[in-house]
Design a protein around this motif. Structure first.
Motif, mmCIF file in Angstrom:
data_model
loop_
_atom_site.group_PDB
_atom_site.id
_atom_site.type_symbol
_atom_site.label_atom_id
_atom_site.label_comp_id
_atom_site.label_asym_id
_atom_site.label_seq_id
_atom_site.Cartn_x
_atom_site.Cartn_y
_atom_site.Cartn_z
ATOM 1 N N UNK A 107 0.857 -1.598 -0.166
ATOM 2 C CA UNK A 107 -0.164 -0.028 -0.364
ATOM 3 C C UNK A 107 0.519 1.089 0.050
ATOM 4 N N UNK A 108 1.648 1.206 1.001
ATOM 5 C CA UNK A 108 2.676 2.668 0.781
ATOM 6 C C UNK A 108 3.133 2.354 -0.445
ATOM 7 N N UNK A 109 3.692 1.674 -0.565
ATOM 8 C CA UNK A 109 4.588 1.858 -2.266
ATOM 9 C C UNK A 109 3.907 1.819 -3.810
ATOM 10 N N UNK A 110 2.367 1.982 -3.329
ATOM 11 C CA UNK A 110 1.384 2.304 -4.192
ATOM 12 C C UNK A 110 1.378 4.007 -4.155
ATOM 13 N N UNK A 111 1.214 4.084 -3.104
ATOM 14 C CA UNK A 111 0.797 4.844 -2.368
ATOM 15 C C UNK A 111 0.556 6.576 -3.442
ATOM 16 N N UNK A 112 -0.080 7.215 -4.534
ATOM 17 C CA UNK A 112 1.095 8.656 -5.140
ATOM 18 C C UNK A 112 0.317 9.705 -4.870
ATOM 19 N N UNK A 113 -0.246 9.969 -3.679
ATOM 20 C CA UNK A 113 -0.182 11.010 -2.595
ATOM 21 C C UNK A 113 0.633 11.206 -1.303
ATOM 22 N N UNK A 149 4.043 10.903 5.098
ATOM 23 C CA UNK A 149 2.590 11.821 6.256
ATOM 24 C C UNK A 149 2.173 11.362 7.300
ATOM 25 N N UNK A 150 1.688 9.669 6.852
ATOM 26 C CA UNK A 150 1.132 9.139 8.634
ATOM 27 C C UNK A 150 2.132 9.430 9.169
ATOM 28 N N UNK A 151 3.157 8.918 8.406
ATOM 29 C CA UNK A 151 4.229 7.968 9.563
ATOM 30 C C UNK A 151 5.314 9.509 9.892
ATOM 31 N N UNK A 152 5.357 10.407 9.150
ATOM 32 C CA UNK A 152 6.106 11.990 9.734
ATOM 33 C C UNK A 152 5.420 12.185 10.640
ATOM 34 N N UNK A 153 3.960 11.859 11.430
ATOM 35 C CA UNK A 153 3.078 12.600 11.848
ATOM 36 C C UNK A 153 2.109 13.567 12.091
#
Length: 117
Positions: free
Chosen positions: A55-61, A66-70
């Motif tokens: 899911x993270x690899x395919x994430x175009x946006x 951003x979620x991992x960065x808080x």
């Protein structure tokens, strides 16, 4: 949100239409609520089973980053739980199956189901 979607879907099902919805629904209780609203005979749960890393690899946006960065809070799979379905009617393995295979799988299920009814 899931309850509202289910209520709207039930209206369309009651009118004789086939309804397909795609929503992030991370909690089993919400999916059970939707099944109860729409009805056991009309609700088909399709689990799009994709590992988080994919899911993270395919994430175009870049939402996962951003979620991992808080920057995004309560993001499903990062800092909010995802409860996979225990018994979905259909499981789609996006790493193992091509799009034509997925379509064939879903159509075969619907054909089998309609011949039983």
């Amino acid at each position: 949100n899931i309850r509202r979607i289910a209520e709207l879907g039930r209206l369309f099902v009651d009118a004789g239409l086939i309804v397909i919805t795609a929503f992030i629904s991370p909690f089993r209780a919400d999916r059970a609520l939707a099944r109860g609203i729409i009805g056991e005979d009309s609700f088909i749960e399709v689990f799009i089973d994709t590992p988080l890393a994919e899911c993270e690899r395919r994430d175009p946006k870049g939402l996962y980053g951003k979620a991992r960065a808080g920057l995004i809070k309560n993001f499903t799979g990062i800092d909010s739980v995802y409860e996979p379905p225990l018994n979905p009617e259909i499981r789609v393995g996006t790493l193992e199956q091509s799009l034509p295979e997925v379509v064939s799988q879903i159509l075969a299920y619907l054909d089998k189901r309609s011949s039983v009814s």
